[in-house]
Design an enzyme around this catalytic site. Structure first.
Site, PDB file in Angstrom:
ATOM      1  CD  GLU A 250      -2.661  -0.929   2.902  1.00  0.00           C
ATOM      2  OE1 GLU A 250      -2.364  -0.054   3.496  1.00  0.00           O
ATOM      3  OE2 GLU A 250      -3.673  -1.816   3.073  1.00  0.00           O
ATOM      4  CE  LYS A 252       5.489   4.538   6.988  1.00  0.00           C
ATOM      5  NZ  LYS A 252       5.257   6.119   7.387  1.00  0.00           N
ATOM      6  NE  ARG A 257      -2.473   3.539  12.667  1.00  0.00           N
ATOM      7  CZ  ARG A 257      -1.943   2.545  12.744  1.00  0.00           C
ATOM      8  NH1 ARG A 257      -0.428   2.436  12.920  1.00  0.00           N
ATOM      9  NH2 ARG A 257      -2.362   1.270  12.637  1.00  0.00           N
ATOM     10  NE  ARG A 272       2.089   5.112  16.318  1.00  0.00           N
ATOM     11  CZ  ARG A 272       2.395   4.899  17.446  1.00  0.00           C
ATOM     12  NH1 ARG A 272       1.640   4.828  18.680  1.00  0.00           N
ATOM     13  NH2 ARG A 272       3.601   3.968  17.560  1.00  0.00           N
ATOM     14  CD  GLU A 302      -0.887   8.604   7.910  1.00  0.00           C
ATOM     15  OE1 GLU A 302      -1.258   7.635   8.598  1.00  0.00           O
ATOM     16  OE2 GLU A 302       0.347   9.203   8.040  1.00  0.00           O
ATOM     17  CG  PHE A 342      -4.664   2.486   6.133  1.00  0.00           C
ATOM     18  CD1 PHE A 342      -4.345   1.506   7.328  1.00  0.00           C
ATOM     19  CD2 PHE A 342      -4.243   3.795   6.565  1.00  0.00           C
ATOM     20  CE1 PHE A 342      -3.800   2.078   8.918  1.00  0.00           C
ATOM     21  CE2 PHE A 342      -3.695   4.236   7.919  1.00  0.00           C
ATOM     22  CZ  PHE A 342      -3.585   3.174   9.058  1.00  0.00           C
ATOM     23  NE  ARG A 417       7.251  -0.737  17.043  1.00  0.00           N
ATOM     24  CZ  ARG A 417       6.760   0.196  16.150  1.00  0.00           C
ATOM     25  NH1 ARG A 417       6.789   0.415  14.806  1.00  0.00           N
ATOM     26  NH2 ARG A 417       6.597   1.318  16.911  1.00  0.00           N
ATOM     27  CE  LYS A 423       8.200   1.670  10.863  1.00  0.00           C
ATOM     28  NZ  LYS A 423       7.877   2.634  11.939  1.00  0.00           N
TER      29      LYS A 423
END
Ligand code: ATP
Length: 588
Positions: A250, A252, A257, A272, A302, A342, A417, A423
């Protein structure tokens, strides 16, 4: 339950920074707390009344607190101010003043946790002209009945100075031990917490029903979900190693966020770090409903500033203009945005967290009617490194930072995470790889053009296990006059008289700050250092890790809390990765 029990625990906790001891004090307290008031105890321990995202703050100005103390103790305001200056801490000053008073009075009513909590809640709700007087009345009546030890912490809580920084994870550990008999079950508590972001709610569930309720913890609209996070990779090859042959790529985008909660006519937005940011984006509130075909939903997007004439995406800093209390309508007109959706976590009464990426993406595409304002994030399924490279090129040309790579069959892992999301940024391919988000913990006065301002800042990473902020560098480059002014102002109300015990550094700053402000830094390399304390003793005894040639990128990460800053573990991973590259280069 007597408030003195909470005050006692806070007192013990002040005396130690060892996580095991901190946890044990909490376990002891939780075990004697009745289940129905456990949420109140949990909030008070962190100096709060409700989870942060509800935005309920005690918020009493010190001036009012001083007056209230004067009223309840009979000691004059100047005398209290003198005591406050001497102690450097309003809590301590309150205890001293109440100590003197205790010697002259006899009978007192026991104050309970419920009374403290309810009074603080009433204070937090007071608004309008007469509110100051009422606040003073409430506080002085509490302090009137408080012992010095109780008064000390009441004073700290009402002036938002309870600087114990008891981390969420320490509380989860303690709840797990107290109510399920072991730390083993912490992952269940963590799951519930990730889904609702409300420690009080989790505490009540486990205190009343053990692990049973935690297993079926429900996502609900207007309870923000802790966001899923991504690991960094430096190349398409590295991504393939982690995710296999086929995955989603996707765009970025470089914006903010936003977690969007919609139900009927109500829309609430969370950042976020799960702060309620609805008031900064009235345009999202106004327009998003039209683009979403669902009765209720939780979505992630985003928000990116754009140039309306050219359709170009603008850098993250442009969103800073939205961070104002007044005249937001003007900011909305001058700095328009688009919303790029997203993910979807909840729709029409059902959680989507356990669905795969592919399934969630399909739902998202089905419920969004795209228009100029709301869009679905561009995505393509990639099978080869070349396809990743091509899509990356497209993304960069369209003003993106890079790509997000997502495993097709992975669920939405709230608060984690993990390598299901990666990323890939263009600049990862050189130097250190990534930028770091570090916490400003201290400053050094400047000279020459910077006289009267800060010349350099002392920055720390976050140690998640110990809830501490060990320093990693001192940075003085990358600042413009404007950014220096801005930082000086932001930091002016974070100054603390004494270094916070959670800060560790071999450097003595001229000024210390409450660890709160996060800024972005790039550096050329990570080296071992006798001065900085991040990852101390982990790689070599007596050494920590430090950044070489650090430089401020210009980004103040206002949407990040200090706990969201780059962690010590991440710094270690970066150090180890860099070592691998150096070794590979040597062999070559
Ligand atoms: P963290 O990974 O801790 O969020 P960060 O914000 O510094 O730290 P980034 O390198 O900016 O991390 O990458 C993650 C962020 O990228 C997300 O939090 C989100 O704001 C943004 N983002 C942009 N496009 C996407 C996308 N398509 N999917 C997920 N996140 C995206």
């Amino acid at each position: 339950m007597r408030f003195s029990l909470v005050a006692e625990t806070l007192g013990y906790m002040e005396g130690t920074t060892k996580r095991l001891e901190l946890t044990q004090h909490l376990v002891d307290l939780f075990k004697i707390t009745p289940p129905e008031i456990i949420p109140k105890v949990v909030y008070l321990l962190q100096g709060k009344l409700r989870p942060d995202h509800e935005g309920i703050e005690v918020g009493v100005a010190e001036k009012i607190a001083v007056k209230a103390l004067s009223k309840s103790s009979g000691v004059s305001v100047p005398k209290i101010e003198h005591e406050y200056k001497k102690a450097g801490d309003f809590g301590q000053a309150t205890a001293t003043i109440l100590e003197q008073k205790t010697q002259t009075t006899f009978l007192k009513e026991d104050i309970t946790v419920e009374r403290v909590y309810d009074t603080l809640f009433r204070i937090a709700e007071l608004k309008g002209n007469r509110s100051q007087d009422m606040k003073m009345k409430y506080i002085s009546s509490l302090l009137n009945d408080a012992s010095p030890a109780e008064g000390r912490f009441i004073a700290k809580i009402i002036t938002a100075n309870l600087r114990l920084g008891i981390a969420d994870y320490t509380i989860l550990d303690a709840l797990s031990i107290a109510f399920t008999g072991s730390k083993e079950n912490r992952s269940l508590l963590e799951y519930a917490y990730n889904v609702c972001s409300d420690l009080g709610r989790v505490a009540e569930a486990v205190a009343k029903n053990g692990t049973e309720e935690l297993k079926h913890f429900q996502v609900s609209v207007f309870s923000p979900i802790r966001p899923m996070l991504a690991e960094r990779v430096k190349s398409p090859e590295e991504a393939r190693e982690k995710m296999g042959q086929e995955f989603a790529a996707e765009y970025k985008l470089d914006g903010e966020r936003v977690q969007i909660h919609i139900q009927k006519e109500t829309t609430i937005l969370y950042s976020r770090s799960l702060e309620n940011i609805t008031s900064y984006y009235p345009d999202i509130v106004e327009k998003i409903g039209k683009a979403i075909k669902a009765k209720d939903a939780i979505l992630e997007a985003e928000a990116v500033a754009i140039n309306e004439n050219t359709g170009e995406f603008l850098p993250f800093q442009e969103l800073m203009h939205r961070r104002r209390k007044y005249n937001i309508t003007k900011a909305v007109q001058e700095y328009p945005i688009t919303v790029n959706l997203f993910d979807v976590m909840f729709v029409d009464g059902k959680s989507c967290l356990d669905l795969t990426y592919k399934e969630r993406r399909k739902i998202l595409e089905n419920i969004v009617t795209e228009d100029a304002f709301a869009r679905v994030m561009p995505m393509t399924i990639v099978k080869t490194d070349d396809e990743v490279e091509d899509f990356l090129e497209n993304a960069i040309n369209s003003g993106c930072e890079g790509l997000m790579l997502k495993q097709l069959d992975s669920s939405y892992r709230a608060g984690a995470r993990a390598s299901n999301w990666l990323k890939l940024k263009r600049e990862y391919r050189n130097e250190l790889g990534d930028s770091l988000d570090l916490v400003v913990v201290g400053a050094f006065y400047g000279r020459g053009r910077r006289t009267g301002k800060y010349g350099a800042l002392l920055l720390s990473a976050y140690n998640e296990e110990e809830d501490t902020y060990p320093s990693v560098c001192k940075v003085g480059t990358g600042f413009t006059d404007e950014s220096l002014d801005q930082i000086y102002q932001i930091l002016s109300d974070k100054i603390i008289v004494k270094k916070d015990p959670r800060i560790a550094s071999g450097l003595e700053a001229d000024v210390w700050f409450e660890p709160e402000v996060v800024i972005e830094i790039v550096a050329s390399e990570i080296t071992l250092s006798p001065i900085h304390k991040a990852a101390l003793d982990q790689i070599r005894k007596g050494s920590g890790l430090a950044l070489r040639f650090p430089k401020f990128t210009g980004k103040i990460r206002f949407e990040k809390t200090p706990e969201n800053a780059t962690s010590v573990n991440e710094v270690m991973t970066m150090y180890n990765n860099q070592k691998k590259v150096v070794q590979a280069e040597k062999q070559f």
